[in-house]
Design a protein around this motif. Structure first.
Motif, mmCIF file in Angstrom:
data_model
loop_
_atom_site.group_PDB
_atom_site.id
_atom_site.type_symbol
_atom_site.label_atom_id
_atom_site.label_comp_id
_atom_site.label_asym_id
_atom_site.label_seq_id
_atom_site.Cartn_x
_atom_site.Cartn_y
_atom_site.Cartn_z
ATOM 1 N N ALA A 106 82.666 31.148 39.744
ATOM 2 C CA ALA A 106 82.983 31.819 39.296
ATOM 3 C C ALA A 106 82.338 30.756 37.658
ATOM 4 O O ALA A 106 82.711 29.506 38.125
ATOM 5 C CB ALA A 106 84.562 32.182 38.744
ATOM 6 N N VAL A 107 82.185 31.393 36.572
ATOM 7 C CA VAL A 107 81.885 30.785 35.275
ATOM 8 C C VAL A 107 83.830 31.374 34.414
ATOM 9 O O VAL A 107 83.621 32.373 34.279
ATOM 10 C CB VAL A 107 81.291 30.621 34.422
ATOM 11 N N CYS B 267 85.308 20.779 29.904
ATOM 12 C CA CYS B 267 84.432 21.623 30.469
ATOM 13 C C CYS B 267 84.941 20.945 32.158
ATOM 14 O O CYS B 267 85.472 19.890 31.976
ATOM 15 C CB CYS B 267 83.219 21.144 30.814
ATOM 16 N N GLN B 268 85.671 21.477 32.921
ATOM 17 C CA GLN B 268 86.113 21.717 34.465
ATOM 18 C C GLN B 268 85.081 21.920 35.512
ATOM 19 O O GLN B 268 84.998 22.891 35.227
ATOM 20 C CB GLN B 268 87.691 21.729 33.764
ATOM 21 N N SER B 269 85.559 21.459 36.344
ATOM 22 C CA SER B 269 84.869 21.778 37.689
ATOM 23 C C SER B 269 85.788 22.131 38.840
ATOM 24 O O SER B 269 87.117 21.300 38.918
ATOM 25 C CB SER B 269 83.690 21.576 37.879
ATOM 26 N N PHE B 270 86.602 23.226 39.526
ATOM 27 C CA PHE B 270 87.547 22.613 41.371
ATOM 28 C C PHE B 270 86.255 23.354 41.978
ATOM 29 O O PHE B 270 85.722 24.685 42.035
ATOM 30 C CB PHE B 270 88.245 24.641 40.311
ATOM 31 N N ILE C 89 87.053 35.432 33.036
ATOM 32 C CA ILE C 89 86.386 35.286 34.125
ATOM 33 C C ILE C 89 85.169 36.144 33.363
ATOM 34 O O ILE C 89 84.958 37.227 32.962
ATOM 35 C CB ILE C 89 85.966 35.790 35.550
ATOM 36 N N VAL C 90 83.821 35.173 32.790
ATOM 37 C CA VAL C 90 82.463 35.543 32.675
ATOM 38 C C VAL C 90 81.354 35.801 33.545
ATOM 39 O O VAL C 90 80.801 36.376 33.025
ATOM 40 C CB VAL C 90 82.243 34.618 31.313
ATOM 41 N N LYS C 91 81.748 35.225 34.669
ATOM 42 C CA LYS C 91 80.464 35.058 35.541
ATOM 43 C C LYS C 91 80.929 35.073 37.166
ATOM 44 O O LYS C 91 81.558 34.177 37.315
ATOM 45 C CB LYS C 91 79.320 34.447 35.278
ATOM 46 N N GLU C 92 80.918 35.870 38.110
ATOM 47 C CA GLU C 92 81.038 35.678 39.508
ATOM 48 C C GLU C 92 80.578 36.062 40.198
ATOM 49 O O GLU C 92 80.202 36.843 40.564
ATOM 50 C CB GLU C 92 83.152 36.641 39.112
ATOM 51 N N THR C 93 80.828 35.437 41.455
ATOM 52 C CA THR C 93 79.922 36.011 42.681
ATOM 53 C C THR C 93 80.993 35.668 43.882
ATOM 54 O O THR C 93 82.156 35.259 43.229
ATOM 55 C CB THR C 93 79.390 35.068 43.280
ATOM 56 N N ILE D 92 84.007 27.679 44.387
ATOM 57 C CA ILE D 92 83.958 26.270 43.462
ATOM 58 C C ILE D 92 84.044 27.620 41.677
ATOM 59 O O ILE D 92 82.739 28.940 41.911
ATOM 60 C CB ILE D 92 82.075 26.446 43.686
ATOM 61 N N VAL D 93 84.416 26.709 41.172
ATOM 62 C CA VAL D 93 84.445 27.245 39.676
ATOM 63 C C VAL D 93 84.070 26.464 38.832
ATOM 64 O O VAL D 93 84.816 25.474 39.040
ATOM 65 C CB VAL D 93 86.257 28.348 39.784
ATOM 66 N N THR D 94 84.056 26.895 37.342
ATOM 67 C CA THR D 94 83.556 25.860 36.674
ATOM 68 C C THR D 94 83.756 26.519 35.394
ATOM 69 O O THR D 94 83.946 27.642 35.061
ATOM 70 C CB THR D 94 81.894 25.307 36.326
#
Length: 362
Positions: A79-80, A278-281, A71-75, A110-112
């Motif tokens: 998350a990224v 790359c993916q998104s969820f 996890i490199v960025k998160e709220t 939402i996670v990318t």
């Protein structure tokens, strides 16, 4: 030629193969479960047929066995993830699990994910959310494959979109490439030496490729500089809606590579070890809109109304997920379908890794 094979025995073989590569017991279980799930639901293009591609990527270092997603960025709701080139299925499960956790806590997640790998069918991840009473969505970009409307070279990936929502008698699952068919379906037709039944592949922008003997054209699908590509949903003409599939492919690019600051389709190649898809969820808890059970019941009645519409004589009206449910019952009872060439590939991989395959194929 295709034959039937017991899904449980084949799952055990796939599990042993991934242990042979050096994946953990849990990881190997997840990978075997996902791939056999795909074949059980009748999607042969992305099940064990893909083992040979993953084998190639593991051997050349494009997939790194011991990598772990970070996890490199998160709220609270987003998350990224940097997947560090691990196997796409493992990255997808990790990312979707995180999106589910956030949705349960905050109503939406939402996670990318960037620097991942080919993750199989997008619908598997959307269904992970639906199994927990949530709405799930997933998408992925890929190397250039789609011909943008009026273009003669591929630029956009197959860029699938999947959506799953709980319903009765079974989950509604919509999962499709934004090209007319995914690349894997072309590969299956080639293995079976079957001509393509429709305008799935075109050269020079709008010339259909059908004949399976046109191997130079099919091989060129892997070459971004060639004048060959997959047709978008809607074909190659605006009159039939080509621009709609093209536009959907761009939207997938936004939710995958653009938001994650990862690689766009044109930066992804099979041979470059420093780039990955790359993916998104996305997960939504229906409860943030009202009574979850009533929402699901209303949706289920809506789907049933569609099934009961007057149909063309000799035809059945299906909603998304129906055919997969039918395929599952058939394949669970009678075995999954594997063509001879794919079986040879699996046997070759198992032999090289010292894995006993006899129980699965006899």
């Amino acid at each position: 030629m295709v034959k039937r094979y017991d899904s449980d025995k084949m799952k055990q073989l796939v599990f042993k193969i991934y242990q042979g590569y050096g994946f953990s017991v849990k990881q190997s279980e997840q990978l075997a479960e996902m791939l056999i799930y795909t074949d059980l639901h009748g999607i042969e293009s992305h099940g064990v047929q893909r083992l040979i591609m993953y084998d190639d990527f593991i051997q050349n270092g494009k997939i790194r066995v011991h990598s772990k997603p970070e996890i490199v960025k998160e709220t609270d709701v987003s998350a990224v993830i940097d997947a560090h080139f691990g196997l796409g299925q493992l990255n997808g499960i990790f990312s979707m699990d995180l999106a589910i956790k956030k949705a349960k806590q905050h109503g939406i997640g939402i996670v990318t994910t960037r620097n991942s790998g080919h993750y199989g069918i997008a619908g598997y991840y959307a269904n992970l959310a639906a199994e927990q009473g949530l709405i799930g969505m997933s998408s992925c970009n890929s190397r250039p494959a789609m011909l943008p409307t009026h273009a003669t070279k591929a630029f956009v990936g197959t860029n699938p979109i999947a959506f799953a929502m709980p319903a009765k008698p079974h989950t509604f699952i919509f999962d499709c490439a934004t090209t007319t068919v995914p690349q894997g379906k072309i590969e299956v037709y080639n293995k079976l030496e079957k001509d393509l039944p429709a305008l799935w592949v075109a050269k020079n922008g709008n010339e259909p490729v059908y004949d399976h003997r046109d191997q130079a054209d099919f091989a060129a699908l892997r070459d971004p500089e060639a004048n060959v590509g997959l047709a978008p949903l809607g074909g190659v003409s605006e009159d039939t809606g080509s621009h709609k599939g093209f536009g959907l492919g761009i939207i997938v690019e936004v939710f995958t590579s653009i938001l994650s600051m990862g690689n766009i389709s044109t930066e992804i190649t099979p041979d470059d070890l420093s780039v990955g898809p790359c993916q998104s969820f996305t997960v939504i808890d229906p409860a943030i809109f009202g009574d979850k059970d009533k929402i699901i019941d209303r949706f289920s009645r809506y789907l049933q109304d569609i099934r009961e519409l007057p149909a063309i004589p000799g035809k059945t009206i299906y909603v998304h997920g129906d055919k997969e449910a039918i395929a599952y019952e058939d394949r669970k009872k009678n075995g999954i379908i594997i063509d001879d060439r794919t079986l040879e590939e699996i046997v070759g991989i198992a032999t090289r890794l010292g894995v006993d395959y006899a129980a699965a194929i006899n």
